[in-house]
Design a protein around this motif. Structure first.
Motif, PDB file in Angstrom:
ATOM      1  N   ASN A  25       0.852  -1.190   0.000  1.00  0.00           N
ATOM      2  CA  ASN A  25       0.000   0.000   0.000  1.00  0.00           C
ATOM      3  C   ASN A  25       0.889   1.241   0.000  1.00  0.00           C
ATOM      4  O   ASN A  25       1.753   1.374  -0.850  1.00  0.00           O
ATOM      5  CB  ASN A  25      -0.993  -0.029   1.153  1.00  0.00           C
ATOM      6  CG  ASN A  25      -1.893  -1.251   1.089  1.00  0.00           C
ATOM      7  OD1 ASN A  25      -2.404  -1.580   0.024  1.00  0.00           O
ATOM      8  ND2 ASN A  25      -2.060  -1.923   2.197  1.00  0.00           N
ATOM      9  N   ASN A  26       0.702   2.150   0.952  1.00  0.00           N
ATOM     10  CA  ASN A  26       1.470   3.396   0.963  1.00  0.00           C
ATOM     11  C   ASN A  26       2.673   3.353   1.908  1.00  0.00           C
ATOM     12  O   ASN A  26       3.253   4.374   2.210  1.00  0.00           O
ATOM     13  CB  ASN A  26       0.566   4.568   1.344  1.00  0.00           C
ATOM     14  CG  ASN A  26       0.063   4.474   2.770  1.00  0.00           C
ATOM     15  OD1 ASN A  26      -0.059   3.400   3.340  1.00  0.00           O
ATOM     16  ND2 ASN A  26      -0.242   5.612   3.361  1.00  0.00           N
ATOM     17  N   SER A  27       3.062   2.168   2.348  1.00  0.00           N
ATOM     18  CA  SER A  27       4.144   2.040   3.329  1.00  0.00           C
ATOM     19  C   SER A  27       5.333   1.266   2.778  1.00  0.00           C
ATOM     20  O   SER A  27       5.172   0.338   1.995  1.00  0.00           O
ATOM     21  CB  SER A  27       3.647   1.327   4.585  1.00  0.00           C
ATOM     22  OG  SER A  27       2.690   2.112   5.238  1.00  0.00           O
ATOM     23  N   VAL A  28       6.502   1.666   3.242  1.00  0.00           N
ATOM     24  CA  VAL A  28       7.743   0.971   2.923  1.00  0.00           C
ATOM     25  C   VAL A  28       8.304   0.408   4.223  1.00  0.00           C
ATOM     26  O   VAL A  28       8.409   1.129   5.215  1.00  0.00           O
ATOM     27  CB  VAL A  28       8.769   1.931   2.279  1.00  0.00           C
ATOM     28  CG1 VAL A  28      10.111   1.240   2.079  1.00  0.00           C
ATOM     29  CG2 VAL A  28       8.244   2.476   0.959  1.00  0.00           C
ATOM     30  N   THR A  29       8.634  -0.874   4.213  1.00  0.00           N
ATOM     31  CA  THR A  29       9.280  -1.511   5.349  1.00  0.00           C
ATOM     32  C   THR A  29      10.749  -1.681   5.004  1.00  0.00           C
ATOM     33  O   THR A  29      11.084  -2.190   3.933  1.00  0.00           O
ATOM     34  CB  THR A  29       8.645  -2.882   5.665  1.00  0.00           C
ATOM     35  OG1 THR A  29       7.263  -2.681   5.977  1.00  0.00           O
ATOM     36  CG2 THR A  29       9.340  -3.564   6.827  1.00  0.00           C
ATOM     37  N   LEU A  30      11.609  -1.246   5.911  1.00  0.00           N
ATOM     38  CA  LEU A  30      13.056  -1.305   5.717  1.00  0.00           C
ATOM     39  C   LEU A  30      13.660  -2.254   6.738  1.00  0.00           C
ATOM     40  O   LEU A  30      13.260  -2.254   7.901  1.00  0.00           O
ATOM     41  CB  LEU A  30      13.663   0.082   5.893  1.00  0.00           C
ATOM     42  CG  LEU A  30      13.095   1.180   4.998  1.00  0.00           C
ATOM     43  CD1 LEU A  30      13.485   2.553   5.513  1.00  0.00           C
ATOM     44  CD2 LEU A  30      13.575   0.979   3.577  1.00  0.00           C
ATOM     45  N   VAL A  31      14.622  -3.058   6.301  1.00  0.00           N
ATOM     46  CA  VAL A  31      15.317  -3.987   7.188  1.00  0.00           C
ATOM     47  C   VAL A  31      16.809  -3.875   6.900  1.00  0.00           C
ATOM     48  O   VAL A  31      17.231  -3.966   5.738  1.00  0.00           O
ATOM     49  CB  VAL A  31      14.856  -5.445   6.971  1.00  0.00           C
ATOM     50  CG1 VAL A  31      15.604  -6.398   7.897  1.00  0.00           C
ATOM     51  CG2 VAL A  31      13.354  -5.581   7.168  1.00  0.00           C
ATOM     52  N   GLN A  32      17.588  -3.669   7.953  1.00  0.00           N
ATOM     53  CA  GLN A  32      19.043  -3.656   7.797  1.00  0.00           C
ATOM     54  C   GLN A  32      19.499  -5.048   7.354  1.00  0.00           C
ATOM     55  O   GLN A  32      19.003  -6.055   7.848  1.00  0.00           O
ATOM     56  CB  GLN A  32      19.725  -3.280   9.118  1.00  0.00           C
ATOM     57  CG  GLN A  32      19.469  -1.879   9.576  1.00  0.00           C
ATOM     58  CD  GLN A  32      20.342  -0.851   8.871  1.00  0.00           C
ATOM     59  OE1 GLN A  32      21.144  -1.166   8.007  1.00  0.00           O
ATOM     60  NE2 GLN A  32      20.167   0.402   9.254  1.00  0.00           N
ATOM     61  N   ASP A  33      20.435  -5.126   6.417  1.00  0.00           N
ATOM     62  CA  ASP A  33      20.945  -6.414   5.944  1.00  0.00           C
ATOM     63  C   ASP A  33      21.928  -7.037   6.931  1.00  0.00           C
ATOM     64  O   ASP A  33      22.190  -8.232   6.866  1.00  0.00           O
ATOM     65  CB  ASP A  33      21.641  -6.250   4.589  1.00  0.00           C
ATOM     66  CG  ASP A  33      20.656  -5.941   3.469  1.00  0.00           C
ATOM     67  OD1 ASP A  33      19.432  -6.088   3.663  1.00  0.00           O
ATOM     68  OD2 ASP A  33      21.122  -5.533   2.385  1.00  0.00           O
ATOM     69  N   ASN A  34      22.468  -6.232   7.840  1.00  0.00           N
ATOM     70  CA  ASN A  34      23.393  -6.730   8.858  1.00  0.00           C
ATOM     71  C   ASN A  34      22.723  -6.622  10.227  1.00  0.00           C
ATOM     72  O   ASN A  34      22.131  -5.595  10.543  1.00  0.00           O
ATOM     73  CB  ASN A  34      24.692  -5.930   8.850  1.00  0.00           C
ATOM     74  CG  ASN A  34      25.428  -6.092   7.541  1.00  0.00           C
ATOM     75  OD1 ASN A  34      25.684  -7.201   7.105  1.00  0.00           O
ATOM     76  ND2 ASN A  34      25.730  -4.978   6.892  1.00  0.00           N
ATOM     77  N   ASP A  35      22.824  -7.694  11.011  1.00  0.00           N
ATOM     78  CA  ASP A  35      22.164  -7.706  12.311  1.00  0.00           C
ATOM     79  C   ASP A  35      22.950  -6.920  13.349  1.00  0.00           C
ATOM     80  O   ASP A  35      24.079  -6.512  13.113  1.00  0.00           O
ATOM     81  CB  ASP A  35      21.925  -9.136  12.788  1.00  0.00           C
ATOM     82  CG  ASP A  35      23.211  -9.942  12.883  1.00  0.00           C
ATOM     83  OD1 ASP A  35      24.285  -9.358  13.104  1.00  0.00           O
ATOM     84  OD2 ASP A  35      23.161 -11.179  12.724  1.00  0.00           O
ATOM     85  N   GLY A  36      22.320  -6.677  14.477  1.00  0.00           N
ATOM     86  CA  GLY A  36      22.978  -6.057  15.611  1.00  0.00           C
ATOM     87  C   GLY A  36      22.589  -4.615  15.843  1.00  0.00           C
ATOM     88  O   GLY A  36      21.877  -3.996  15.048  1.00  0.00           O
TER      89      GLY A  36
END
Length: 168
Positions: A102-113
């Motif tokens: 919809n109108n949202s973007v979910t972002l996830v870091q590729d590196n943990d921590g």
């Protein structure tokens, strides 16, 4: 529940920081020359600059760390969100994954921590309707280990209240 101990409980398990951006205006010109700055867990910074003049293509490097997000002719917040995802995906030097719904973007870091718990800067001033702080979040939730593991106290740090016993 039954899956409580499926993670590595001895060493803890790191987690990836996440963030979101919600687009509130469907008018492309509201975004022209506005930007979103993302910083990945490696401290790589990229500015995603919105263009509604059809000067640049989405994902094109404008200058230095500036990446174009072309929104010319767009009139749907879901399509504008998808354009940002396309620009982020095209930026291979940035270790952040993005998806839109919809109108949202979910972002996830590729590196943990915890190093992934970075700030997002959004410069959408003058946009109508106003872009409020509840429409996005900076990265959070990145952990090197589970809370209980990295905040536990060593037995040697606990005092008994008896100075003779604690001295050893």
């Amino acid at each position: 529940g039954i899956n409580e101990l499926t993670y590595n409980w001895k060493d803890g398990t790191p987690t990836f920081a996440t963030a979101f951006i919600k687009f509130t205006s469907s008018t492309a010109s509201d975004y022209d020359n506005k930007f979103i700055t993302l910083i990945d867990a490696n401290s790589t910074t990229r500015n995603f600059v919105f263009d509604d003049d059809n000067t640049y293509t989405t994902g094109q490097v404008i200058l230095g760390n500036n990446i174009a997000v072309q929104v010319n002719g767009m009139s749907d917040t879901a399509v504008i969100a998808a354009a940002l995802v396309s620009a982020i995906t095209a930026t291979t030097s940035l270790a952040i994954s993005a998806t839109s719904a919809n109108n949202s973007v979910t972002l996830v870091q590729d590196n943990d921590g915890v190093q992934g718990n970075t700030t997002i800067t959004i410069e959408f001033s003058g946009q109508t309707p106003a872009y409020d702080s509840g429409s996005y979040s900076s990265f959070s939730g990145g952990r090197d280990t589970f809370l209980w593991h990295d905040q536990r106290v060593n037995a040697s740090d606990i005092t008994t209240g008896d100075s003779a016993v604690d001295a050893d």
